[in-house]
Scaffold this motif. Structure first.
Motif, PDB file in Angstrom:
ATOM      1  N   PRO A   1      67.969 101.013  86.472  1.00 23.43           N
ATOM      2  CA  PRO A   1      67.544  99.771  87.434  1.00 23.43           C
ATOM      3  C   PRO A   1      68.516  98.811  87.587  1.00 23.43           C
ATOM      4  CG  PRO A   1      66.698  99.733  85.119  1.00 23.43           C
ATOM      5  CD  PRO A   1      67.249 101.106  85.279  1.00 23.43           C
ATOM      6  N   PRO A   2      68.637  98.039  88.507  1.00 25.34           N
ATOM      7  CA  PRO A   2      69.448  96.938  88.729  1.00 25.34           C
ATOM      8  C   PRO A   2      69.654  96.034  87.588  1.00 25.34           C
ATOM      9  CG  PRO A   2      68.223  97.238  90.860  1.00 25.34           C
ATOM     10  CD  PRO A   2      67.579  97.807  89.564  1.00 25.34           C
ATOM     11  N   LYS A   3      70.623  95.498  87.098  1.00 28.93           N
ATOM     12  CA  LYS A   3      71.070  94.781  86.134  1.00 28.93           C
ATOM     13  C   LYS A   3      71.539  93.351  86.674  1.00 28.93           C
ATOM     14  CE  LYS A   3      73.858  94.252  81.854  1.00 28.93           C
ATOM     15  NZ  LYS A   3      74.454  94.958  81.098  1.00 28.93           N
ATOM     16  N   VAL A   4      71.143  92.172  86.178  1.00 30.22           N
ATOM     17  CA  VAL A   4      71.799  90.896  86.640  1.00 30.22           C
ATOM     18  C   VAL A   4      71.818  90.034  85.351  1.00 30.22           C
ATOM     19  CG1 VAL A   4      71.277  88.644  87.937  1.00 30.22           C
ATOM     20  CG2 VAL A   4      70.305  90.871  88.831  1.00 30.22           C
ATOM     21  N   GLU A   5      73.091  89.304  85.253  1.00 25.88           N
ATOM     22  CA  GLU A   5      73.278  88.462  83.977  1.00 25.88           C
ATOM     23  C   GLU A   5      73.599  87.036  84.691  1.00 25.88           C
ATOM     24  OE1 GLU A   5      74.827  91.354  80.475  1.00 25.88           O
ATOM     25  OE2 GLU A   5      76.185  90.590  81.822  1.00 25.88           O
ATOM     26  N   TYR A   6      73.448  86.065  83.817  1.00 20.03           N
ATOM     27  CA  TYR A   6      73.532  84.796  84.069  1.00 20.03           C
ATOM     28  C   TYR A   6      74.466  84.390  82.980  1.00 20.03           C
ATOM     29  CZ  TYR A   6      69.962  85.243  87.581  1.00 20.03           C
ATOM     30  OH  TYR A   6      69.147  85.842  88.624  1.00 20.03           O
ATOM     31  N   THR A   7      75.804  83.601  83.439  1.00 17.03           N
ATOM     32  CA  THR A   7      76.749  83.012  82.655  1.00 17.03           C
ATOM     33  C   THR A   7      77.168  81.638  83.125  1.00 17.03           C
ATOM     34  OG1 THR A   7      78.189  84.041  83.764  1.00 17.03           O
ATOM     35  CG2 THR A   7      77.661  85.322  81.995  1.00 17.03           C
ATOM     36  N   LEU A   8      77.421  80.726  81.994  1.00 16.95           N
ATOM     37  CA  LEU A   8      78.097  79.500  82.518  1.00 16.95           C
ATOM     38  C   LEU A   8      79.209  79.673  83.410  1.00 16.95           C
ATOM     39  CD1 LEU A   8      77.311  77.409  79.141  1.00 16.95           C
ATOM     40  CD2 LEU A   8      75.916  77.299  81.392  1.00 16.95           C
TER      41      LEU A   8
ATOM     42  N   ILE B   1      63.380  81.355  88.720  1.00 18.25           N
ATOM     43  CA  ILE B   1      64.134  81.826  89.790  1.00 18.25           C
ATOM     44  C   ILE B   1      64.720  80.605  90.714  1.00 18.25           C
ATOM     45  CG2 ILE B   1      63.956  82.928  91.732  1.00 18.25           C
ATOM     46  CD1 ILE B   1      61.772  84.989  90.685  1.00 18.25           C
ATOM     47  N   LEU B   2      63.848  79.353  90.888  1.00 16.23           N
ATOM     48  CA  LEU B   2      64.339  78.362  91.535  1.00 16.23           C
ATOM     49  C   LEU B   2      65.539  77.550  90.728  1.00 16.23           C
ATOM     50  CD1 LEU B   2      60.726  77.136  93.018  1.00 16.23           C
ATOM     51  CD2 LEU B   2      62.509  78.242  94.296  1.00 16.23           C
ATOM     52  N   GLN B   3      65.188  77.467  89.653  1.00 15.86           N
ATOM     53  CA  GLN B   3      66.278  76.503  88.879  1.00 15.86           C
ATOM     54  C   GLN B   3      67.553  77.338  88.789  1.00 15.86           C
ATOM     55  OE1 GLN B   3      65.058  72.988  87.235  1.00 15.86           O
ATOM     56  NE2 GLN B   3      64.116  73.760  89.409  1.00 15.86           N
ATOM     57  N   LEU B   4      67.539  78.671  88.489  1.00 16.86           N
ATOM     58  CA  LEU B   4      68.752  79.369  88.392  1.00 16.86           C
ATOM     59  C   LEU B   4      69.342  79.206  89.815  1.00 16.86           C
ATOM     60  CD1 LEU B   4      67.566  82.495  86.391  1.00 16.86           C
ATOM     61  CD2 LEU B   4      69.348  80.962  85.793  1.00 16.86           C
ATOM     62  N   LYS B   5      68.575  79.268  90.952  1.00 14.97           N
ATOM     63  CA  LYS B   5      69.252  79.299  92.433  1.00 14.97           C
ATOM     64  C   LYS B   5      69.964  78.070  92.623  1.00 14.97           C
ATOM     65  CE  LYS B   5      66.483  82.638  94.902  1.00 14.97           C
ATOM     66  NZ  LYS B   5      65.420  82.778  96.068  1.00 14.97           N
ATOM     67  N   GLU B   6      69.177  77.052  91.996  1.00 13.91           N
ATOM     68  CA  GLU B   6      69.758  75.658  91.971  1.00 13.91           C
ATOM     69  C   GLU B   6      71.039  75.455  91.261  1.00 13.91           C
ATOM     70  OE1 GLU B   6      66.943  72.331  91.569  1.00 13.91           O
ATOM     71  OE2 GLU B   6      65.501  73.298  93.065  1.00 13.91           O
ATOM     72  N   LEU B   7      71.003  75.793  90.021  1.00 17.47           N
ATOM     73  CA  LEU B   7      72.226  75.734  89.092  1.00 17.47           C
ATOM     74  C   LEU B   7      73.418  76.587  89.730  1.00 17.47           C
ATOM     75  CD1 LEU B   7      70.186  76.346  85.738  1.00 17.47           C
ATOM     76  CD2 LEU B   7      71.525  74.167  86.516  1.00 17.47           C
ATOM     77  N   GLN B   8      73.113  77.841  90.413  1.00 15.23           N
ATOM     78  CA  GLN B   8      74.083  78.608  91.083  1.00 15.23           C
ATOM     79  C   GLN B   8      74.766  77.683  92.292  1.00 15.23           C
ATOM     80  OE1 GLN B   8      71.650  82.304  91.159  1.00 15.23           O
ATOM     81  NE2 GLN B   8      73.593  82.921  91.861  1.00 15.23           N
ATOM     82  N   ALA B   9      74.043  76.992  93.058  1.00 16.36           N
ATOM     83  CA  ALA B   9      74.448  76.233  93.901  1.00 16.36           C
ATOM     84  C   ALA B   9      75.220  75.041  93.822  1.00 16.36           C
ATOM     85  CB  ALA B   9      73.004  75.643  94.937  1.00 16.36           C
ATOM     86  N   CYS B  10      74.814  74.636  92.425  1.00 18.87           N
ATOM     87  CA  CYS B  10      75.765  73.561  91.887  1.00 18.87           C
ATOM     88  C   CYS B  10      77.264  73.868  91.320  1.00 18.87           C
ATOM     89  CB  CYS B  10      74.881  72.545  90.952  1.00 18.87           C
ATOM     90  SG  CYS B  10      73.506  71.814  91.481  1.00 18.87           S
ATOM     91  N   GLY B  11      77.159  75.306  91.065  1.00 18.34           N
ATOM     92  CA  GLY B  11      78.417  75.911  90.524  1.00 18.34           C
ATOM     93  C   GLY B  11      78.261  75.602  88.976  1.00 18.34           C
ATOM     94  N   LEU B  12      77.171  75.500  88.516  1.00 17.32           N
ATOM     95  CA  LEU B  12      76.977  75.599  86.929  1.00 17.32           C
ATOM     96  C   LEU B  12      76.846  76.927  86.385  1.00 17.32           C
ATOM     97  CD1 LEU B  12      74.970  72.370  86.715  1.00 17.32           C
ATOM     98  CD2 LEU B  12      77.462  72.586  86.266  1.00 17.32           C
ATOM     99  N   VAL B  13      76.229  77.786  87.182  1.00 19.54           N
ATOM    100  CA  VAL B  13      75.934  79.257  86.581  1.00 19.54           C
ATOM    101  C   VAL B  13      76.255  80.181  87.520  1.00 19.54           C
ATOM    102  CG1 VAL B  13      74.028  80.645  86.069  1.00 19.54           C
ATOM    103  CG2 VAL B  13      73.889  78.213  85.350  1.00 19.54           C
ATOM    104  N   HIS B  14      76.895  81.170  86.871  1.00 20.93           N
ATOM    105  CA  HIS B  14      77.341  82.384  87.817  1.00 20.93           C
ATOM    106  C   HIS B  14      76.303  83.743  87.477  1.00 20.93           C
ATOM    107  CE1 HIS B  14      79.807  85.437  89.490  1.00 20.93           C
ATOM    108  NE2 HIS B  14      79.697  86.249  88.525  1.00 20.93           N
ATOM    109  N   ARG B  15      75.907  84.409  88.715  1.00 18.23           N
ATOM    110  CA  ARG B  15      74.985  85.556  88.686  1.00 18.23           C
ATOM    111  C   ARG B  15      75.747  86.613  89.074  1.00 18.23           C
ATOM    112  NH1 ARG B  15      71.851  88.228  92.619  1.00 18.23           N
ATOM    113  NH2 ARG B  15      69.826  88.765  91.724  1.00 18.23           N
ATOM    114  N   GLU B  16      75.678  87.588  87.950  1.00 23.86           N
ATOM    115  CA  GLU B  16      76.452  88.908  88.076  1.00 23.86           C
ATOM    116  C   GLU B  16      75.509  90.022  88.352  1.00 23.86           C
ATOM    117  OE1 GLU B  16      79.895  90.977  88.771  1.00 23.86           O
ATOM    118  OE2 GLU B  16      80.003  88.974  88.198  1.00 23.86           O
TER     119      GLU B  16
END
Length: 112
Positions: free
Chosen positions: A73-80, A52-67
């Motif tokens: 149930p809620p669905k969340v996907e991560y992409t580059l 969770i922490l690493q994904l948040k940091e990668l999002q903050a750096c603009g490397l990963v997108h969270r949809e």
């Protein structure tokens, strides 16, 4: 991520992807979108909290997108992101070097 001044390009690159887990998470996203549970299974040894922490940091750096898909149930996907894909392009030769030299590296007694 805290803003800082870098001394060179390698310094900047290592800042956004540094540590054990970020590069492995990015590597797993090469082939497309993954859900959180899929990422956790693919990145062996990572805890849920650290992922969770690493994904948040990668999002903050603009490397990963969270949809987030609003469904039950809620669905969340991560992409580059485009920036993340360009980093993967740069990481690919390093991964190939690691593959070629893995046995040698594993055999080293580095006293760690």
């Amino acid at each position: 991520m805290k803003r800082r001044t870098y001394t060179c390009g390698l310094d900047a690159a290592l800042d956004v992807m540094g540590g054990k887990w970020k590069a492995l998470i990015l590597w797993e996203l090469i082939d497309g979108a993954l859900r959180f549970g899929e990422l956790r299974r693919r990145v062996a040894g990572i805890s849920e909290r650290v992922l969770i922490l690493q994904l948040k940091e990668l999002q903050a750096c603009g490397l990963v997108h969270r949809e987030l898909y609003h469904q039950v149930p809620p669905k969340v996907e991560y992409t580059l992101t485009e920036l993340g894909e360009s980093l993967i392009t740069a990481m690919t030769p390093l991964g190939a070097w690691g593959e070629r030299n893995m046995a040698t590296i594993e055999a080293l007694d580095r006293g760690l």
